[in-house]
Design an enzyme around this catalytic site. Structure first.
Site, short mmCIF file in Angstrom:
data_model
loop_
_atom_site.label_atom_id
_atom_site.label_comp_id
_atom_site.label_asym_id
_atom_site.label_seq_id
_atom_site.Cartn_x
_atom_site.Cartn_y
_atom_site.Cartn_z
N TYR A 143 0.87 -1.43 0.19
CA TYR A 143 0.00 -0.02 0.15
C TYR A 143 0.91 1.28 -0.01
O TYR A 143 0.56 2.02 -0.59
CB TYR A 143 -0.89 -0.07 1.25
N LYS A 190 2.94 -15.39 3.18
CA LYS A 190 3.12 -16.21 2.03
C LYS A 190 4.58 -16.33 1.99
O LYS A 190 5.27 -16.02 1.17
CB LYS A 190 2.38 -15.31 1.05
N ASP A 222 -3.12 -18.36 1.11
CA ASP A 222 -4.27 -19.07 0.55
C ASP A 222 -4.85 -20.09 1.15
O ASP A 222 -6.10 -20.29 1.00
CB ASP A 222 -3.39 -19.54 -0.95
N ASP A 246 -6.62 -6.85 4.19
CA ASP A 246 -7.78 -6.11 3.45
C ASP A 246 -8.62 -7.34 2.76
O ASP A 246 -9.80 -7.15 2.97
CB ASP A 246 -7.23 -5.34 2.31
N ASP A 250 -12.72 -8.89 4.08
CA ASP A 250 -14.08 -8.62 3.20
C ASP A 250 -14.50 -10.15 2.95
O ASP A 250 -15.71 -10.40 3.25
CB ASP A 250 -13.64 -8.14 1.98
C1 IPM Z 1 -10.53 -0.93 3.83
C2 IPM Z 1 -10.64 -0.27 2.40
C3 IPM Z 1 -9.27 0.52 1.85
C4 IPM Z 1 -8.25 -0.35 1.94
C5 IPM Z 1 -9.56 1.04 0.65
C6 IPM Z 1 -11.02 2.18 0.40
C7 IPM Z 1 -8.17 2.17 0.39
O1 IPM Z 1 -10.93 -1.35 1.48
O2 IPM Z 1 -10.26 -0.16 4.59
O3 IPM Z 1 -10.37 -2.03 3.97
O4 IPM Z 1 -7.98 -0.92 0.94
O5 IPM Z 1 -7.66 -0.30 2.90
MG MG Z 2 -11.12 -3.34 2.34
#
Ligand code: IPM
Ligand code: MG
Length: 357
Positions: A143, A190, A222, A246, A250
């Protein structure tokens, strides 16, 4: 009885709608527990670009640094998603805020409210009892490394970088959290391919003897992605790098029924920032249907972590639980059996939470 300054940073899209509800909940807590909360607002993301040309104006950053805690919404706008050449982007505001405030630890608790067992796309018998606390490193990795183009723009690169101290400080936080829970830590990397992951594993291995009461496991990302869905109860605390965290969180949001339910805390050396893990969701913005429960639960994390207000925080979580037990749902967590009159909009479900407070 305490006096605190809370900065509301709604950002883009549904960020506006959900933080408005989160703020009402904080207000109610202040009244019930005799605290005084002072509020201010600041711009970030697309709305900040529109107003000032800058996704994180200096004024916003100053306000953040001065406040006791930040309740954050979301950033993003579809117009940038489809324009890879845009030089100024809403997400830069979020990344700069994380870096400038030194928010290196992102805590993402994944816990399913029993009432939502059926809302997940995963089978209830696999989910029941799952309770995971993610520690996602937030200020390093691919990042923040050098990025760019070469060969006349035909080649692109992003450098992933981690220093020993960066892994160590998030590692310690995760070990300490594991101690207060089921005493299991899974470090995800990884290391079979990536050098930063090899350093990551080395540092976590070196820390382990200092926490002999915590059982440590190392897992490739993975495999972790697969086991998260196959057997989520296997995890207690998970610590991982920025990009892996990240993606995995999700994925893990499906364990909690919906992205609309997941709160997060970003902490480090200064002001803490509390935000839903969902994004700006422009497809439903302005329709009044966004789920504000993640913002409400973010407010609960804020009370607990930044203000040390345990009882207040638990009151908020218990109110959310009662609203779900009473059968109320937003669209994203409703299922085929939810009666139409129990499906509420953003404000209405927020008001139900307020009633239970
Ligand atoms: C999160 C989001 C952010 C990230 C984006 C919006 C830059 O997906 O906070 O998880 O990737 O960290
Ligand atoms: Mg995110």
């Amino acid at each position: 009885m305490a006096s605190k300054n809370i900065l509301i940073v709604p950002g883009d899209g549904i960020g506006q709608e959900v933080t408005a509800v989160g703020k009402k909940v904080l207000d109610k807590i202040a009244a019930r527990f005799n605290h005084t909360f002072h509020y201010d607002e600041a711009l970030i993301g697309h709305v900040a670009i529109e107003a000032t040309g800058n996704p994180l104006p200096e004024e916003s950053l100053e306000k953040m640094k001065k406040s006791d805690a930040v309740l954050f919404g979301a950033v993003g706008h579809p117009k940038y998603d489809n324009d890879p050449s845009a030089k100024v982007r809403p997400e830069q505001g979020l990344l700069k805020m994380r870096k400038e405030l030194g928010l290196y630890a992102n805590l993402r608790p994944i816990k399913l409210f029993d009432e939502l067992l059926e809302a997940s796309s995963i089978k209830p018998e696999i989910l029941k009892g799952a309770d995971i606390l993610f520690f996602r490193e937030l200020t390093g990795d691919i990042y923040f490394g050098e990025k760019g183009r070469k060969n006349n723009g035909d080649t692109a690169y992003d450098i992933a970088e981690y220093s020993r101290y960066e892994v160590e400080r998030i590692g310690r936080k995760a070990f300490e959290a594991a101690r207060t829970r089921r005493k299991k830590l899974c470090s995800v990397d990884k290391a079979n391919v990536i050098e930063t992951s090899r350093l990551w594993r080395e540092v976590i291995q070196k820390l382990a003897p200092e926490y002999p009461d915590v059982e440590v496991e190392h897992m490739f990302v993975d495999a972790a992605a697969m086991i998260l869905i196959k057997d989520p109860r296997r995890f207690d605390v998970v610590v991982t790098a920025n990009l892996f965290g990240d993606i995995l969180t999700d994925e893990a949001s499906q364990i909690a029924g919906s992205m609309g339910m997941l709160a997060s805390a970003s902490v480090g050396d200064g002001t803490g920032v509390y935000e839903p893990i969902h994004g700006s969701a422009h497809d439903i913005t302005g329709k009044g249907v966004a789920n504000p429960l993640a913002s409400i639960l973010s407010a609960a994390l804020l009370l607990d972590i930044s203000f040390g207000m345990k009882a207040e925080s638990e009151a908020v979580i218990s109110a959310v639980d009662k609203v779900l037990k009473a059968g109320f749902r937003t669209r994203d967590i409703a299922d085929a059996n939810t009666p139409a009159d129990k499906i509420l909009g953003t404000e209405a479900i927020g008001n139900e939470v307020l009633k239970f407070l």
